[in-house]
Design a protein around this motif. Structure first.
Motif, short mmCIF file in Angstrom:
data_model
loop_
_atom_site.label_atom_id
_atom_site.label_comp_id
_atom_site.label_asym_id
_atom_site.label_seq_id
_atom_site.Cartn_x
_atom_site.Cartn_y
_atom_site.Cartn_z
N GLY A 124 0.79 -1.23 0.00
CA GLY A 124 0.00 0.00 0.00
C GLY A 124 0.83 1.28 0.00
O GLY A 124 0.26 2.38 0.03
N GLN B 94 -2.83 0.18 -8.87
CA GLN B 94 -3.37 0.29 -7.51
C GLN B 94 -3.57 1.74 -7.09
O GLN B 94 -3.77 2.02 -5.90
CB GLN B 94 -2.43 -0.43 -6.51
CG GLN B 94 -2.26 -1.90 -6.78
CD GLN B 94 -3.52 -2.72 -6.50
OE1 GLN B 94 -4.45 -2.26 -5.84
NE2 GLN B 94 -3.56 -3.94 -7.02
N ARG C 284 0.12 5.78 2.59
CA ARG C 284 -0.29 4.49 2.05
C ARG C 284 -1.74 4.52 1.60
O ARG C 284 -2.52 5.39 2.00
CB ARG C 284 -0.06 3.39 3.06
CG ARG C 284 -0.83 3.56 4.35
CD ARG C 284 -0.39 2.53 5.36
NE ARG C 284 -0.60 1.18 4.83
CZ ARG C 284 -0.05 0.10 5.34
NH1 ARG C 284 0.75 0.18 6.36
NH2 ARG C 284 -0.31 -1.08 4.83
N SER D 162 -7.31 -5.58 1.40
CA SER D 162 -7.26 -4.39 0.55
C SER D 162 -8.65 -3.78 0.43
O SER D 162 -9.64 -4.48 0.27
CB SER D 162 -6.65 -4.73 -0.81
OG SER D 162 -7.27 -5.85 -1.39
#
Ligand code: PMP
Length: 407
Positions: free
Chosen positions: A179, A204, A332, A382
């Motif tokens: 992250g 991501q 993050r 996640s």
């Protein structure tokens, strides 16, 4: 909830209503793929029900409707990332496809013996292997930016690597395993000081962070549709026009040509030069719908709620006896990787699954990163904006229960 009605939002996602092993589903595997809202599913279906037809080919009505919808989706994507021109948006199969496109064409034209490519220690295999292939074929070297124990890039080491042999820097915006949000602005500025182009793997980042490719001034940016609430097999490669024009074609075929004779082919203009063959038309259209859905929900609200959730999750997980975070960066987003005592991640994942909690276990396609931390894998939770504090509470309780059974 940052002004988001999460209860209402969850109703937009049919899959979230189900039970798994008799327990309400707690879906915390959004880094692997996100669930799809009904409007996206409907957009995909409507294409096949009402105007299925090939794009850019027919003069007939349906083909024009399909072409218009496909090109409208391109404009939606361009708006979402603030591309200067929709023709800088190339539809791909996903992040992997986009990175391979750049690695393949870039290396054929610009990578020579003695040159080098910079990646980082936290790359997904899809931002390692294409560059390894390219370097091997061209006699170039792959250089890897190291990280600290918190899973943050060592920027001094990066700066020291930048020399005249470097032909491209390819790094991830957000680590899918830890992250970590990388300082992409600094990465780009430092590369540009030496006229080196940068590719960002935004697989991501695109669903969590507002991205402006012009403000970033990045040369290439790749992401997958399925991680931003759109169908699988869709994706985007953004490239600056000047760079895309300089690159040779990736695949040859229909649609990517202007004229063909057996002696010589004139390639089509952007973006069609890089879209050989019939694309995933329904998927690209549904990707446009997914982005519109996010825009209507409110990107900044989504971002704020996800940040709150992340903070809450970290705060609660830290209370678990024997927990160790793999990556604990100051900035993050999305993913949290952890281990508890010496419990194997697969065992933890299985016991969580029995409680209806979906997490991912394993190396998350970042084997070199696992080697750095000297572990075989992690448990990864996640997050998405449709997750709730209750989901986090269930995760924490689930991890504690699993630990009690396994220790
Ligand atoms: N890069 C990162 C950071 C990822 O998380 C992923 C997907 N896990 C990929 C690349 C590859 O994406 P795809 O499999 O959709 O091509």
């Amino acid at each position: 909830t940052a002004g988001l009605d999460v209860t209402q939002i969850r109703k937009d996602f049919p899959i979230l209503q189900q039970q798994v092993h008799g327990k309400p589903l707690v879906y915390l595997d959004n880094g692997a793929t996100t669930q799809k809202p009904q409007v996206v599913i409907a957009a995909e279906a409507r294409y096949y029900e009402e105007y299925n037809s090939n794009v850019h080919r027919g003069v007939h009505h349906l083909s024009q409707v399909a072409t218009n919808a496909y090109e409208r989706a391109r404009i939606t994507v361009a708006g979402y990332i603030n591309a200067a021109d929709p023709h800088e948006v190339i539809f791909t199969k996903g992040t992997t496809d986009g990175i391979n496109l750049v690695a393949n064409t870039m290396s054929r034209r610009f990578l020579n013996e003695g040159d080098s490519v910079i990646i980082s220690s936290m790359e997904h295999h899809s931002n390692i292997v294409p560059w390894q292939i390219a370097c091997e074929e061209r006699g170039a070297t792959l250089k890897v930016i190291p990280i600290n124990e918190r899973g943050e890039l060592l920027m001094d080491a990066y700066e020291a690597m930048l020399d005249d042999t470097v032909k491209i820097v390819a790094v991830t915006y957000v680590s899918n395993t830890m992250g970590t949000i990388n300082p992409v602005e600094d990465i780009i500025t430092l590369a540009h000081a030496r006229n080196i182009p940068v590719l960002l793997d935004a697989a991501q980042a695109i669903q969590h962070i507002s991205i402006d490719v012009q403000a970033l001034d990045v040369e290439f940016l790749a992401f997958s549709g399925h991680k931003i609430y759109a169908p699988t097999g869709t994706g985007v490669l953004y490239g600056k026009k000047a760079w895309l024009d300089k690159l040779p074609p990736y695949q040859g075929g229909g649609d990517m040509i202007k004229t063909v004779t057996f002696e010589k082919t004139i390639y089509n203009e952007l973006p069609y030069k890089f879209e050989a063959g019939t694309p995933n038309i329904a998927g690209a259209i549904a990707l446009g719908t997914a982005i519109e859905y996010l825009q209507q929900t409110g990107i900044s609200k989504i971002q704020q709620w996800e940040e709150e959730l992340m903070e809450y999750a970290m705060q609660e997980l830290r209370k678990i006896d024997g927990i160790r975070f793999i990556g604990d960066a100051a900035r993050r987003s999305g993913a949290i990787s952890f281990l508890v005592h010496n419990i194997h991640p697969f065992d933890m994942g299985e016991l969580l699954d029995q409680q209806g909690i979906a997490v991912r276990t394993g190396h998350h396609c970042t084997e070199p990163l696992m080697d750095i931390f000297k572990i075989p894998g992690t448990v990864r939770a996640s997050l998405s904006f449709y997750n709730t504090r209750e989901d986090i509470d269930k995760l924490v309780a689930g991890v504690k229960r699993a630990a009690a059974m396994l220790l």
